[in-house]
Design a protein around this motif. Structure first.
Motif, PDB file in Angstrom:
ATOM      1  N   LEU A 183       5.577  21.219  53.812  1.00  0.00           N
ATOM      2  CA  LEU A 183       7.087  20.901  54.210  1.00  0.00           C
ATOM      3  C   LEU A 183       7.282  21.144  55.475  1.00  0.00           C
ATOM      4  CD1 LEU A 183       9.441  19.794  52.218  1.00  0.00           C
ATOM      5  CD2 LEU A 183       9.979  22.249  51.725  1.00  0.00           C
ATOM      6  N   GLU A 184       6.755  22.386  56.165  1.00  0.00           N
ATOM      7  CA  GLU A 184       7.170  22.685  57.372  1.00  0.00           C
ATOM      8  C   GLU A 184       6.589  21.445  58.523  1.00  0.00           C
ATOM      9  OE1 GLU A 184       5.858  26.341  58.607  1.00  0.00           O
ATOM     10  OE2 GLU A 184       7.054  27.182  56.905  1.00  0.00           O
ATOM     11  N   ARG A 185       5.437  20.898  58.262  1.00  0.00           N
ATOM     12  CA  ARG A 185       4.745  19.869  58.841  1.00  0.00           C
ATOM     13  C   ARG A 185       5.641  18.619  58.989  1.00  0.00           C
ATOM     14  NH1 ARG A 185       0.144  22.550  57.380  1.00  0.00           N
ATOM     15  NH2 ARG A 185      -0.388  21.208  55.472  1.00  0.00           N
ATOM     16  N   TYR A 186       6.079  18.409  57.831  1.00  0.00           N
ATOM     17  CA  TYR A 186       6.769  17.230  57.435  1.00  0.00           C
ATOM     18  C   TYR A 186       8.257  17.423  58.254  1.00  0.00           C
ATOM     19  CZ  TYR A 186      10.408  14.435  55.236  1.00  0.00           C
ATOM     20  OH  TYR A 186      11.375  13.479  54.914  1.00  0.00           O
ATOM     21  N   HIS A 187       8.814  18.301  58.180  1.00  0.00           N
ATOM     22  CA  HIS A 187      10.358  18.385  58.825  1.00  0.00           C
ATOM     23  C   HIS A 187       9.914  18.468  60.295  1.00  0.00           C
ATOM     24  CE1 HIS A 187      12.777  19.333  55.448  1.00  0.00           C
ATOM     25  NE2 HIS A 187      11.900  20.215  55.013  1.00  0.00           N
ATOM     26  N   ALA A 188       8.771  19.060  60.980  1.00  0.00           N
ATOM     27  CA  ALA A 188       8.506  18.989  62.199  1.00  0.00           C
ATOM     28  C   ALA A 188       8.028  17.182  62.662  1.00  0.00           C
ATOM     29  CB  ALA A 188       7.534  19.647  62.621  1.00  0.00           C
ATOM     30  N   ALA A 189       7.459  16.662  61.781  1.00  0.00           N
ATOM     31  CA  ALA A 189       7.340  15.135  61.905  1.00  0.00           C
ATOM     32  C   ALA A 189       8.340  14.406  61.955  1.00  0.00           C
ATOM     33  CB  ALA A 189       6.130  14.823  61.100  1.00  0.00           C
ATOM     34  N   LEU A 190       9.318  14.879  61.079  1.00  0.00           N
ATOM     35  CA  LEU A 190      10.440  14.025  60.728  1.00  0.00           C
ATOM     36  C   LEU A 190      11.387  14.235  62.135  1.00  0.00           C
ATOM     37  CD1 LEU A 190      12.246  12.117  58.900  1.00  0.00           C
ATOM     38  CD2 LEU A 190      13.194  14.210  57.773  1.00  0.00           C
ATOM     39  N   LYS A 191      11.382  15.445  62.476  1.00  0.00           N
ATOM     40  CA  LYS A 191      12.308  15.617  63.779  1.00  0.00           C
ATOM     41  C   LYS A 191      11.795  14.780  64.850  1.00  0.00           C
ATOM     42  CE  LYS A 191      13.953  19.293  66.751  1.00  0.00           C
ATOM     43  NZ  LYS A 191      13.740  20.316  67.626  1.00  0.00           N
ATOM     44  N   ALA A 192      10.645  14.905  65.155  1.00  0.00           N
ATOM     45  CA  ALA A 192       9.754  14.102  66.103  1.00  0.00           C
ATOM     46  C   ALA A 192       9.923  12.568  65.905  1.00  0.00           C
ATOM     47  CB  ALA A 192       8.378  14.552  66.454  1.00  0.00           C
ATOM     48  N   TRP A 193      10.019  12.206  64.883  1.00  0.00           N
ATOM     49  CA  TRP A 193      10.143  10.636  64.449  1.00  0.00           C
ATOM     50  C   TRP A 193      11.633  10.210  64.910  1.00  0.00           C
ATOM     51  CZ3 TRP A 193      13.447   8.017  61.201  1.00  0.00           C
ATOM     52  CH2 TRP A 193      13.322   6.722  60.798  1.00  0.00           C
ATOM     53  N   ARG A 194      12.542  10.953  64.442  1.00  0.00           N
ATOM     54  CA  ARG A 194      14.162  10.877  64.990  1.00  0.00           C
ATOM     55  C   ARG A 194      14.350  10.779  66.239  1.00  0.00           C
ATOM     56  NH1 ARG A 194      16.483  14.455  59.742  1.00  0.00           N
ATOM     57  NH2 ARG A 194      16.372  12.795  58.216  1.00  0.00           N
ATOM     58  N   GLU A 195      13.586  11.702  66.891  1.00  0.00           N
ATOM     59  CA  GLU A 195      13.714  11.539  68.339  1.00  0.00           C
ATOM     60  C   GLU A 195      13.219  10.350  69.089  1.00  0.00           C
ATOM     61  OE1 GLU A 195      12.246  15.381  69.573  1.00  0.00           O
ATOM     62  OE2 GLU A 195      14.034  16.511  68.966  1.00  0.00           O
ATOM     63  N   ARG A 196      12.156   9.729  68.410  1.00  0.00           N
ATOM     64  CA  ARG A 196      11.735   8.593  68.962  1.00  0.00           C
ATOM     65  C   ARG A 196      12.478   7.231  68.735  1.00  0.00           C
ATOM     66  NH1 ARG A 196       6.966  11.169  66.603  1.00  0.00           N
ATOM     67  NH2 ARG A 196       7.114   9.547  65.207  1.00  0.00           N
ATOM     68  N   GLN A 197      13.167   7.308  67.612  1.00  0.00           N
ATOM     69  CA  GLN A 197      13.971   6.236  67.264  1.00  0.00           C
ATOM     70  C   GLN A 197      14.979   6.080  68.405  1.00  0.00           C
ATOM     71  OE1 GLN A 197      12.509   4.530  64.598  1.00  0.00           O
ATOM     72  NE2 GLN A 197      11.316   6.394  64.928  1.00  0.00           N
ATOM     73  N   PRO A 198      15.244   4.518  68.342  1.00  0.00           N
ATOM     74  CA  PRO A 198      16.404   4.320  69.101  1.00  0.00           C
ATOM     75  C   PRO A 198      17.741   4.877  69.132  1.00  0.00           C
ATOM     76  CG  PRO A 198      15.398   2.229  68.301  1.00  0.00           C
ATOM     77  CD  PRO A 198      14.802   3.404  67.769  1.00  0.00           C
TER      78      PRO A 198
END
Length: 60
Positions: free
Chosen positions: A42-57
């Motif tokens: 879950l912690e890895r998912y939250h970190a990946a989600l945060k990074a993904w959101r930052e990559r989005q337009p």
């Protein structure tokens, strides 16, 4: 098709881990308890989600 893929296809949103089902934990103090492993995932998912959101337009 013009050979270009959509941003979502190139960079899909991370998928959250499945929580343990009732009865998955035996409550015997295992070194690698399913509950602990789920929290780590879950912690890895939250970190990946945060990074993904930052990559989005727009970086939302």
């Amino acid at each position: 098709m013009d050979g270009q893929s959509t941003p979502a296809a190139d960079d899909p949103m991370p998928v959250p881990p499945q929580p343990p089902q009732p009865g998955d934990c035996c409550h015997s103090g295992c070194t690698f308890c399913v509950e602990d492993m789920y929290q780590d995932e879950l912690e890895r998912y939250h970190a990946a989600l945060k990074a993904w959101r930052e990559r989005q337009p727009g970086g939302a």
